[in-house]
Design an enzyme around this catalytic site. Sequence first.
Site, PDB file in Angstrom:
ATOM      1  N   LYS A  85      68.518  19.459   5.790  1.00 59.90           N
ATOM      2  CA  LYS A  85      67.629  19.189   4.663  1.00 59.90           C
ATOM      3  C   LYS A  85      68.410  19.392   3.366  1.00 59.90           C
ATOM      4  O   LYS A  85      68.970  20.468   3.129  1.00 59.90           O
ATOM      5  CB  LYS A  85      66.469  20.173   4.715  1.00 59.90           C
TER       6      LYS A  85
HETATM    7  C1  E4P Z   1      58.862  19.936   3.703  1.00 59.34           C
HETATM    8  O1  E4P Z   1      59.616  19.772   4.626  1.00 59.34           O
HETATM    9  C2  E4P Z   1      58.566  21.229   3.078  1.00 59.34           C
HETATM   10  O2  E4P Z   1      58.968  22.288   3.902  1.00 59.34           O
HETATM   11  C3  E4P Z   1      57.114  21.461   2.836  1.00 59.34           C
HETATM   12  O3  E4P Z   1      56.273  20.453   3.294  1.00 59.34           O
HETATM   13  C4  E4P Z   1      56.785  22.110   1.545  1.00 59.34           C
HETATM   14  O4  E4P Z   1      55.419  22.145   1.352  1.00 59.34           O
HETATM   15  P1  E4P Z   1      54.644  23.165   0.414  1.00 59.34           P
HETATM   16  O5  E4P Z   1      54.279  22.424  -0.817  1.00 59.34           O
HETATM   17  O6  E4P Z   1      53.423  23.517   1.216  1.00 59.34           O
HETATM   18  O7  E4P Z   1      55.538  24.333   0.179  1.00 59.34           O
END
Ligand code: E4P
Length: 232
Positions: A85
């Site tokens: 990522k």
């Molecule tokens: C995506 O891969 C992220 O980990 C995630 O969806 C972040 O979402 P949040 O806005 O709930 O922190």
Amino acid sequence: MRLFIDSANLEEIRTAASWGILSGVTTNPTLLAKEDPTLDPWEHLREIHRLVGGHISVEVTATDTSGMVREAYEIVSHISEAVIKIPMTPEGMAAVRELTRENIPTNVTLIFSPAQALLAANAGASFVSIFLGRLDDVGSDGLRVLETVCDIWDRQGFDVEIIAASLRHPMHLVEAARLGADIATAPFRVLHQAMKHPLTDLGLQAFLEDYRRLQEEQARRRQLSLTEVASR
Ligand code: E4P
């Protein structure tokens, strides 16, 4: 549309994996920071991967290109199937390009606009994560952004997979599927909410009660005919 869980909590991941609905898991530094700090980080990630199988996205924390690439190699040395990522930054896009050349798959995270998604696709990303909930949180329309990205992908024929991320409720899941996202990654709470419906619970309760009444009636009739036989 495939479903991933967005979590680093072993209990949540174990439970959702036991439902048989998951094809993968996405983590991020914030999710990992919520967990037991005494856990060995690599063992923790390996356990997450063992529980779910399939896709696992692991995020880099360096902000410069060479640091991100170094971390990516370290991640795949521990979990060879990991997807790296990478944040949507200029340094991140350079890292995506470099990792793509080495056949290391990447998931570009923190995407909030169609233009960013377009750039990530051109850098060679394998996945783009569109953050719906965080856009809604600031008064924008996350689903509208996802819709535009899906339209662009249809017209351009990109084979980069679209992940609907930062989901807040089951309708995000439903709309992401309707718009054509390839994957939705949802927190445990959203997956659990999507599983439940009061009419399912009421319906099941009624089926079970009716069947129990039938069994009681059958037992009563059996007892009656035994008593009749015995009295002859
Ligand atoms: C995506 O891969 C992220 O980990 C995630 O969806 C972040 O979402 P949040 O806005 O709930 O922190």
